[in-house]
Design an enzyme around this catalytic site. Structure first.
Site, PDB file in Angstrom:
ATOM      1  N   ARG A  51       9.725   4.283 -24.156  1.00 34.90           N
ATOM      2  CA  ARG A  51       8.632   3.513 -23.538  1.00 34.90           C
ATOM      3  C   ARG A  51       9.195   2.292 -22.822  1.00 34.90           C
ATOM      4  NH1 ARG A  51       6.292  -0.125 -26.239  1.00 34.90           N
ATOM      5  NH2 ARG A  51       6.147   0.974 -28.222  1.00 34.90           N
ATOM      6  N   LYS A 202       1.537  11.303  -4.371  1.00 37.00           N
ATOM      7  CA  LYS A 202       1.316  11.820  -3.021  1.00 37.00           C
ATOM      8  C   LYS A 202       2.640  12.162  -2.336  1.00 37.00           C
ATOM      9  CE  LYS A 202      -2.857  10.862  -4.299  1.00 37.00           C
ATOM     10  NZ  LYS A 202      -3.533   9.607  -4.005  1.00 37.00           N
TER      11      LYS A 202
HETATM   12  C1  LIG Z   1      -4.305   8.666  -4.734  1.00 38.55           C
HETATM   13  C2  LIG Z   1      -4.339   7.249  -4.355  1.00 38.55           C
HETATM   14  C3  LIG Z   1      -4.379   6.245  -5.343  1.00 38.55           C
HETATM   15  C4  LIG Z   1      -4.473   6.555  -6.824  1.00 38.55           C
HETATM   16  O1  LIG Z   1      -3.336   7.168  -7.324  1.00 38.55           O
HETATM   17  P1  LIG Z   1      -3.313   8.189  -8.575  1.00 38.55           P
HETATM   18  O2  LIG Z   1      -1.909   8.633  -8.632  1.00 38.55           O
HETATM   19  O3  LIG Z   1      -4.305   9.271  -8.285  1.00 38.55           O
HETATM   20  O4  LIG Z   1      -3.726   7.414  -9.786  1.00 38.55           O
HETATM   21  C5  LIG Z   1      -4.355   4.929  -4.909  1.00 38.55           C
HETATM   22  N1  LIG Z   1      -4.304   4.605  -3.604  1.00 38.55           N
HETATM   23  C6  LIG Z   1      -4.292   5.543  -2.634  1.00 38.55           C
HETATM   24  C7  LIG Z   1      -4.248   5.119  -1.214  1.00 38.55           C
HETATM   25  C8  LIG Z   1      -4.304   6.896  -2.977  1.00 38.55           C
HETATM   26  O5  LIG Z   1      -4.288   7.822  -2.002  1.00 38.55           O
END
Ligand SMILES: *Cc1c(COP(=O)(O)O)cnc(C)c1O
Length: 380
Positions: A51, A202
């Site tokens: 952690r 992403k």
């Molecule tokens: C997907 C996204 C988030 C959130 O991220 P997670 O990994 O789903 O928790 C925050 N900001 C933007 C611009 C995103 O596209």
């Protein structure tokens, strides 16, 4: 120990690592939650308990810090956990300025969780520099930018806004959600921001198979230390496997994003002249109201996200998205497969997103195939 050991003990030892000195070319996954302590009580490589830090997470954090030109990176178990840690680093009574079209879960997070904890906030059009300056309060401690914005692809001028904010509120932090452009296309810390935050779910991950997030900080040692405590004590850290998956994604980040961006530009140009399309939101188009700002702060391209307003109503837009065959109807973005999403029905009735808007995430398919798909999907 010469005495023959019992099967019970042998079973424990049976999985012991016999290859500590092997030199694998690709990074192994270090699932171990705990690490050997030396005889003098020290930890030779600095790893104590997972952690607190883990080899896969360390590799990931150092890699992202370098790409974002930051001093430190802290990795989290999701983008939202990373964002949440930034709000947690503030104090009750602090004021936060957010874009009026901020990623809708961030709005929900501050409204439902952090406002009751004592943060106050205002929403402002972050493409309007005068409105931003007017919205700054003496207690404003954080200005949140998301550029290009989701899903309308508005552009905020990071350099200008950073200067204005620091002039009015020298202690206020500027954070940029850099998830959409990624460091391939935009470097917020080099443009004047203090924090660059990512949903590494992403483009960094890139394959729609891992959830994780990262905060990158430039300077701000006290803030960094506080955020590291929030990371370690809060415990919302990415697993070794998740860290490994994102690191693996990063190896192809530049190649993927460049190819996806090129295709997005071509598709934006194609859709802009299509008679069934009312409008294309893409900062690479000369018709985009902040195209000049985008050109300056995104010198390597404008990203692989765009949105379109389909001529007609929400029903028609949904119909078009369902007719597309190479674009999976799904939320999220940044993977190798192209996606399309009717955003209003995800965000809810009170969202400012137009009903006829479709958000598009471009993958790695060939442009010509994607173009033909839209041609048949829009079919007049
Ligand atoms: C997907 C996204 C988030 C959130 O991220 P997670 O990994 O789903 O928790 C925050 N900001 C933007 C611009 C995103 O596209």
């Amino acid at each position: 120990m010469s005495q023959k050991q019992s099967p019970q003990t042998l079973a424990v030892k049976a999985a012991e690592n016999a290859f500590r000195t092997a030199k694998p070319v690709s990074t192994p996954i270090y699932l171990s939650t705990t690490f050997h302590r030396e005889q003098d009580g020290s930890y030779k490589h600095g790893f104590v308990y997972s952690r607190m830090q883990n080899p896969n997470r360390k590799i990931l954090e150092e890699g992202i810090a370098q790409l974002e030109q930051g001093d430190r990176c802290l990795a989290f178990s999701s983008g939202m956990a990373a964002i949440s840690a930034i709000f947690q680093a503030l104090r009750p009574g602090d004021h936060v300025l957010l874009p009026d079209d901020v990623y809708y879960n961030i709005y929900a997070l501050i409204k439902e969780v952090y406002a009751p904890w004592g943060l106050s906030y205002d929403l402002v059009d972050m493409s309007d520099n005068q409105a931003i300056e007017a919205a700054l309060l003496p207690d404003t401690k954080l200005v949140w930018l998301e550029t290009p914005s989701n899903p309308q692809l508005k552009i905020s001028d990071i350099t200008h806004i950073s200067q204005v904010v620091k002039k009015n509120n020298p202690e206020a932090l500027i954070a940029v959600d850099n998830t959409w452009p990624s460091p391939v296309l935009q470097l917020p810390l080099a443009l004047g921001a203090d924090i660059s935050v990512h949903s590494t779910t992403k483009y960094f991950g890139g394959h729609s198979d891992v959830l994780s997030g990262a905060v990158v900080i430039k300077g701000q040692e006290e803030l960094t230390n506080r955020m590291e405590r929030i990371q370690i004590l809060g415990g919302a850290v990415p697993s070794p496997f998740d860290s490994w998956l994102v690191s693996r994604g990063i190896q192809t980040l530049y190649t993927r994003v460049k190819a996806q961006t090129e295709t997005a530009m071509q598709l934006a140009r194609f859709l802009e002249q299509h008679p069934a399309i009312e409008k294309v939101n893409y900062p690479g188009l000369e018709s985009h109201p902040q195209h000049e700002v985008a050109k300056r702060q995104m010198p390597n391209g404008y990203g692989a996200m765009l949105s379109v307003l389909v001529k007609g109503d929400a029903h028609r837009a949904i119909e078009v998205s369902n007719k597309l065959q190479l674009f999976t109807t799904a939320t999220s973005l940044g993977g190798v497969e192209s996606l399309v999403e009717h955003r209003k029905s995800v965000e809810g009735e009170d969202s400012p997103t137009p009903g006829n808007l479709l958000r598009i995430s471009i993958g790695l398919e060939a442009f010509e195939d994607l173009r033909l798909d839209w041609e048949q999907g829009l079919g007049l």
